[in-house]
Design a protein around this motif. Structure first.
Motif, mmCIF file in Angstrom:
data_model
loop_
_atom_site.group_PDB
_atom_site.id
_atom_site.type_symbol
_atom_site.label_atom_id
_atom_site.label_comp_id
_atom_site.label_asym_id
_atom_site.label_seq_id
_atom_site.Cartn_x
_atom_site.Cartn_y
_atom_site.Cartn_z
ATOM 1 N N TYR A 132 0.834 -1.359 -0.376
ATOM 2 C CA TYR A 132 -0.157 -0.221 0.206
ATOM 3 C C TYR A 132 0.678 1.159 0.019
ATOM 4 O O TYR A 132 0.866 1.901 -0.869
ATOM 5 N N LEU A 133 2.041 1.205 0.690
ATOM 6 C CA LEU A 133 3.015 2.040 0.481
ATOM 7 C C LEU A 133 3.033 2.361 -0.779
ATOM 8 O O LEU A 133 3.833 3.350 -1.257
ATOM 9 N N LEU A 134 4.111 1.807 -1.390
ATOM 10 C CA LEU A 134 4.561 1.247 -3.062
ATOM 11 C C LEU A 134 2.888 1.269 -3.471
ATOM 12 O O LEU A 134 3.320 2.839 -4.080
ATOM 13 N N LEU A 176 1.315 8.971 -6.501
ATOM 14 C CA LEU A 176 1.330 10.414 -5.728
ATOM 15 C C LEU A 176 1.956 10.838 -6.983
ATOM 16 O O LEU A 176 2.471 12.305 -7.896
ATOM 17 N N LEU A 177 2.910 10.122 -7.647
ATOM 18 C CA LEU A 177 3.817 10.584 -9.391
ATOM 19 C C LEU A 177 3.464 9.763 -10.574
ATOM 20 O O LEU A 177 3.903 9.873 -11.284
ATOM 21 N N ASP A 178 1.884 10.134 -10.328
ATOM 22 C CA ASP A 178 0.854 10.056 -11.491
ATOM 23 C C ASP A 178 1.220 8.858 -12.643
ATOM 24 O O ASP A 178 0.743 8.778 -13.677
ATOM 25 N N GLY A 179 1.070 8.011 -11.971
ATOM 26 C CA GLY A 179 2.107 6.527 -12.472
ATOM 27 C C GLY A 179 0.145 5.702 -11.693
ATOM 28 O O GLY A 179 -0.912 6.582 -11.305
ATOM 29 N N PRO A 180 -0.198 4.913 -11.635
ATOM 30 C CA PRO A 180 -1.662 3.410 -12.098
ATOM 31 C C PRO A 180 -1.313 3.506 -10.815
ATOM 32 O O PRO A 180 -1.021 3.345 -9.616
ATOM 33 N N ASP A 181 -2.393 3.348 -9.994
ATOM 34 C CA ASP A 181 -3.792 2.385 -9.194
ATOM 35 C C ASP A 181 -2.778 1.108 -9.060
ATOM 36 O O ASP A 181 -3.964 0.407 -9.366
ATOM 37 N N LEU A 182 -2.031 0.249 -7.894
ATOM 38 C CA LEU A 182 -1.640 -0.408 -8.706
ATOM 39 C C LEU A 182 -2.279 -1.595 -7.685
ATOM 40 O O LEU A 182 -3.051 -3.036 -8.069
#
Length: 84
Positions: free
Chosen positions: A60-62, A68-74
């Motif tokens: 969840y921290l990853l 926050l870095l505009d990446g995908p929601d894993l």
């Protein structure tokens, strides 16, 4: 439960103890420090909380960092579902 000293957040995590979060700056980097304390030490708790929580917090921290870095929601298992 209120944060103490330089903590950002502190809360009781059910039977799994107390979680404390701090935000630190070091070498021009922002660090989110998470500590989980007062975890029961019986065999079941050692497996469920010590091992299980470590895996969960890591994921969840990853995921938070990715968002926050505009990446995908894993967590998203449906590639067609996107947040606005």
């Amino acid at each position: 439960m209120r944060p103490e000293n330089d903590e950002f957040l502190r809360f009781i995590f059910g039977k799994a103890g107390v979680v404390r979060l701090k935000i630190k700056e070091k070498l021009d980097e922002t660090i989110l420090e998470l500590k989980q304390e007062n975890i029961p030490t019986d065999e079941e708790s050692r497996y469920n909380f010590h091992v299980g929580c470590k895996t969960g917090w890591t994921f969840y921290l990853l995921n938070l960092k990715s968002i926050l870095l505009d990446g995908p929601d894993l967590r998203n298992k449906n590639s067609e579902l996107q947040l606005d």
